[in-house]
Design an enzyme around this catalytic site. Structure first.
Site, PDB file in Angstrom:
ATOM      1  CB  CYS A   1      25.795  48.867  41.873  1.00 56.37           C
ATOM      2  SG  CYS A   1      25.063  48.240  40.589  1.00 56.37           S
TER       3      CYS A   1
ATOM      4  CD1 TRP B   1      22.938  48.499  31.714  1.00 62.47           C
ATOM      5  CD2 TRP B   1      22.736  47.246  29.907  1.00 62.47           C
ATOM      6  NE1 TRP B   1      23.131  47.182  32.117  1.00 62.47           N
ATOM      7  CE2 TRP B   1      22.801  46.242  31.222  1.00 62.47           C
ATOM      8  CE3 TRP B   1      22.726  46.758  28.536  1.00 62.47           C
ATOM      9  CZ2 TRP B   1      22.746  44.864  31.030  1.00 62.47           C
ATOM     10  CZ3 TRP B   1      22.458  45.284  28.485  1.00 62.47           C
ATOM     11  CH2 TRP B   1      22.447  44.523  29.740  1.00 62.47           C
TER      12      TRP B   1
ATOM     13  CE  LYS C   1      25.105  45.021  42.718  1.00 62.30           C
ATOM     14  NZ  LYS C   1      25.105  43.767  42.089  1.00 62.30           N
TER      15      LYS C   1
ATOM     16  CG  ASP D   1      21.509  48.261  41.494  1.00 60.48           C
ATOM     17  OD1 ASP D   1      21.784  49.037  40.661  1.00 60.48           O
ATOM     18  OD2 ASP D   1      21.221  47.203  41.189  1.00 60.48           O
ATOM     19  CG  MET D   2      19.733  55.108  41.105  1.00 62.82           C
ATOM     20  SD  MET D   2      20.023  55.754  39.923  1.00 62.82           S
ATOM     21  CE  MET D   2      19.240  57.279  40.115  1.00 62.82           C
ATOM     22  CG  ASN D   3      18.560  48.648  38.950  1.00 57.98           C
ATOM     23  OD1 ASN D   3      19.828  48.569  38.119  1.00 57.98           O
ATOM     24  ND2 ASN D   3      18.656  48.002  39.859  1.00 57.98           N
TER      25      ASN D   3
ATOM     26  CG  ASP E   1      16.625  42.724  42.685  1.00 56.54           C
ATOM     27  OD1 ASP E   1      15.791  42.868  43.631  1.00 56.54           O
ATOM     28  OD2 ASP E   1      16.512  43.534  41.492  1.00 56.54           O
TER      29      ASP E   1
ATOM     30  CG  ASP F   1      24.510  45.100  35.042  1.00 55.30           C
ATOM     31  OD1 ASP F   1      25.254  45.042  36.293  1.00 55.30           O
ATOM     32  OD2 ASP F   1      23.250  45.482  35.023  1.00 55.30           O
TER      33      ASP F   1
HETATM   34  C1  DGJ Z   1      21.788  46.051  38.121  1.00 57.61           C
HETATM   35  C2  DGJ Z   1      23.014  45.789  38.674  1.00 57.61           C
HETATM   36  O1  DGJ Z   1      24.202  46.348  38.099  1.00 57.61           O
HETATM   37  C3  DGJ Z   1      23.299  44.378  39.023  1.00 57.61           C
HETATM   38  O2  DGJ Z   1      24.437  43.947  39.260  1.00 57.61           O
HETATM   39  C4  DGJ Z   1      22.119  43.593  39.929  1.00 57.61           C
HETATM   40  O3  DGJ Z   1      22.511  43.917  41.087  1.00 57.61           O
HETATM   41  C5  DGJ Z   1      20.776  44.095  39.457  1.00 57.61           C
HETATM   42  N1  DGJ Z   1      20.754  45.431  39.125  1.00 57.61           N
HETATM   43  C6  DGJ Z   1      19.751  43.437  40.294  1.00 57.61           C
HETATM   44  O4  DGJ Z   1      18.459  44.177  39.876  1.00 57.61           O
END
Ligand code: DGJ
Length: 725
Positions: free
Chosen positions: A522, A195, A472, A474-476, A363, A544
């Site tokens: 993302c 990351w 956008k 996203d997947m965190n 977010d 990020d």
């Molecule tokens: C991870 C993304 O890479 C960021 O740019 C942002 O959108 C955050 N998640 C939001 O939770």
């Protein structure tokens, strides 16, 4: 061009400058003969070495195993005597495994079929060879597919497996490509990271054993990348051999190079076999994703440009494919979760006045989300933050002349959400075990159609509620505790792949219903930056880490295989939120110019001097974006290698203009100007350096070099724009 010579049983696939040759040995075994510089069609069958010891099975049955263990298999199988890396493993209902895949037939046709439910390279001017292999004892048929395009040097491969028997079988491994080489010692080039440090180029020798790059995280990942290349020792940007494989898939992958007892190299790539097991009923088929192969005889630069063109012309589908993307401002690093309508409108007002074209609300706009611990799955507007709703905000932003974009994380569910209250079983979990949270969230069980529909309807409803022109996605978090109440025990091994198929289905539905939407993928930065995602979104958030210096390495690694237009790159505030580093605002803009350009800062709070530079930067983006988006990329110098400076160039296809970016990372005292040999110029043409009266010939710049003036300070940068006279 694809040919089959019946007399010699040889297949030859030609691209613009390469040939890929296979042959059938002993009437049965499909072997790999050659991949390299383009050749005239001729009988290369001797390269299969079938006359040498060990002889072919029909002549020397008592030594069949040594044949299987040394023959250069085009698609390797295991359990019957080839002890090297296998591409396919099947377990039958007796619990036994072992295959012998023999040639049965082939067909050559114009065009290329799509892959049901999977991303795939597409387009006109293409031919496909489909070779059928079969194991009648196991009741398994394998179709190997190879496509070549008239305008490309890439070779596209995929594999389909069918159960022709009368009982179900379990597919425990099905890789998409195999490549055998035996003429040199290669070094392995891969793109590992972490990351905030994604896709750093690494190169190492492979003296013995295996080299592996892989992901079992349910995403292509920050840590590894579905790319592997074998490069010759002398390989640079401009010379040497490169054999590259890139996987068009976004989930678990395995890429492995194995050096064998005879010093041959077997390279394989495909869905990771770890926890993978797909039940194939009689008559059913499994389609494995595509792999892209590129051979370059002129170093890494040629490989990069081949991949860039393939992805721009034959993978990306968006209506933005050939268009400038709007300059956006994203509020994530500006406000994190602490925003409301008023704050966003203040940002939009200031941005619009400076020429920024789109506001992206990140977010925190839904459910009751004030931090990352709640509300994923509840895709309804958080009225406390956005009084008057989404439509009011979007209309206000539109009134300022800006487009509006929004953030979603559709694949996730927060335990603190209405959705989880109603459907706790919609989260992946293992029976009797509390699933591990990551960022306080769980993963939706997208193997269930009702969950997929819920997710899709939620997104679609929001997009219909206002004039939203960008998403956008996203997947965190990575996938863990992968269990579903909806599948029987002998199909739980299908979940990771079913999950990926569902993500693809969701994105396909989205871009079909909203064809003009600009979709940016993302994943916690750049954890799902892969060719699979590019099929759905023309750009992907790179990392990020927006620090200009860190971005040099991240973007160098990413641009090794992806077109610049696909890299989401933003100018953020300093000290940088991740590294704490302070870099000039100008340098941040020059680095972001090499991607899909935007801002990620509180424009109402940055220093006035920087704010005043924004309209100039936006103009710079408009002036150069056609070139950056459509041109040929050349890597000139790498800060990763020299630890002092970085440089790259983008040349228009006709070499009429070249934009060179130079970043001095560390100042060096008492030095003269730095000479760098440029690339991308027509050696017979004259070029004027924009903003000066200076004229150079292409050959001076290519061979003599260009002098970069001595500069004071760390992290300073220059743009040089050369225009043919
Ligand atoms: C991870 C993304 O890479 C960021 O740019 C942002 O959108 C955050 N998640 C939001 O939770």
């Amino acid at each position: 061009m694809i040919r089959y010579q019946e007399k010699t049983n040889i297949f030859q696939l030609d691209t613009l400058t390469t040939s890929y040759v296979m042959g059938i040995a002993d009437g049965s075994y499909l072997g790999h003969i050659y991949y390299g510089k383009k050749l005239q069609p001729q009988d290369l069958g001797y390269l299969l070495r079938t006359q040498e010891h060990p002889q072919t099975p029909s002549k020397l049955p008592r030594e069949k195993m040594s044949f299987l263990d040394s023959f250069p298999m085009e698609y390797s199988f295991s359990g019957t005597g080839d002890f090297r890396e296998s591409c396919i493993d099947i377990r039958d209902i007796h619990g036994q495994s072992g295959l012998e895949l023999l040639y049965r037939g082939h067909r050559i046709y114009h065009g290329k079929d799509g892959l049901q439910g999977l991303p795939a390279v597409w387009g006109e001017g293409c031919q496909t060879l489909e070779i059928t292999l079969e194991d009648t004892c196991a009741g398994i048929r394998v179709r190997l597919s190879y496509s070549v395009f008239e305008d490309s040097d890439a070779l596209i491969r995929s594999v389909k497996v069918e159960n022709t028997g009368t009982e179900a079988v379990y597919l425990e491994r099905v890789l998409s490509a195999c490549l055998e080489m035996d003429d040199e010692e290669y070094e392995m080039l891969s793109l590992p990271g972490a990351w905030a440090r994604e896709r750093h180029i690494k190169r190492q020798p492979l003296l013995s054993g295996s080299f592996v790059t892989e992901s079992v995280r349910g995403e292509s990942s920050h840590q590894d990348h579905p790319f592997l290349a074998a490069v010759s020792h002398n390989c640079t940007q401009t010379c040497g051999d490169v054999y590259a494989m890139h996987f068009v898939y976004s989930g678990n992958f395995l890429a492995k190079a194995q050096r064998t007892q005879f010093d041959t190299l077997r390279m394989v790539m495909g869905i990771h076999p770890d926890r993978f097991c797909w039940k194939l009923e009689p008559g059913a088929a499994f389609q494995a994703p595509e792999a892209v192969l590129v051979y370059s005889d002129a170093g890494l630069g040629k490989m990069s440009r081949t991949l860039h063109d393939l992805y721009r012309n034959h993978l990306i589908r968006s209506s933005y494919k050939e268009k400038e993307r709007p300059v956006l401002i994203n509020n994530w690093e500006a406000t994190y979760f602490d925003f409301d309508t008023e704050k966003l409108i203040a940002i939009a007002k200031e941005s619009a006045a400076l020429g920024i074209e789109m506001l992206v609300m990140d977010d925190g706009w839904f459910g009751h989300r004030d931090s990352d611990d709640s509300s994923l799955g509840d895709w309804v507007v958080y009225e406390k933050k956005l009084p008057g709703g989404l439509k009011y905000l979007v209309d206000e932003v539109n009134r300022l002349g800006m487009k509006f974009g929004i953030w979603f994380e559709p694949e996730m569910i927060s335990p603190d959400s209405r959705l989880y209250e109603a459907h706790p079983d919609w989260a992946f979990h293992l029976k009797g075990r509390t699933p591990s949270r990551a960022r306080d969230q769980l993963v939706l069980d997208l193997s269930r159609p009702e969950v997929v529909d819920y997710v899709y309807d939620s997104i679609s409803r929001v997009l219909h509620s206002a004039n939203i022109e960008y998403v956008k996605w996203d997947m965190n978090r990575a996938l863990a505790d992968i269990g579903s109440v909806a599948l029987p025990p002998d199909q739980q091994g299908e979940l990771s792949h079913r999950y990926m198929l569902a993500v693809y289905e969701l994105q396909e539905r989205l871009i079909t219903e909203f064809p003009d939407l600009l979709l940016e993928n993302c994943s916690s930065g750049g954890a799902r930056f892969d060719p699979g995602m590019l099929y759905y979104s023309p750009q992907i958030w790179c990392s990020d880490d927006t620090d200009a210096v860190e971005r040099l390495s991240i973007q160098e690694g990413t641009a090794l295989v992806y077109p610049l237009s696909s890299m989401g790159a933003h100018i953020s505030d300093c000290p940088n939120h991740i590294t704490g580093r302070i870099t000039p605002f100008e340098t941040r803009s020059h680095v972001a110019l090499a991607g899909s350009f935007g801002y990620e800062l509180d424009i109402t709070k940055i220093p006035e001097a920087e704010r005043q530079m924004i309209s100039g930067q936006v103009a710079m983006y408009h002036a150069y974006n056609d070139l950056v988006r459509e041109g040929d990329y050349y890597r000139i110098a790498s800060y990763q290698e020299n630890h002092r400076f970085d440089a790259w160039a983008v040349a228009s296809k006709d070499k009429g203009e070249v934009l060179v970016t130079y970043v001095q990372v560390l100042a060096e005292p008492n030095k003269r100007s730095r000479k760098i040999r440029l690339q991308g110029f027509d050696e017979d043409a004259l070029y004027r350096l924009e903003g000066t009266e200076q004229v150079y010939s292409g050959e001076m710049l290519l061979y003599g070099g260009f002098l970069v003036e001595p500069m004071k300070g760390d992290f300073v940068s220059r743009l040089y724009h050369f225009v043919r006279m």
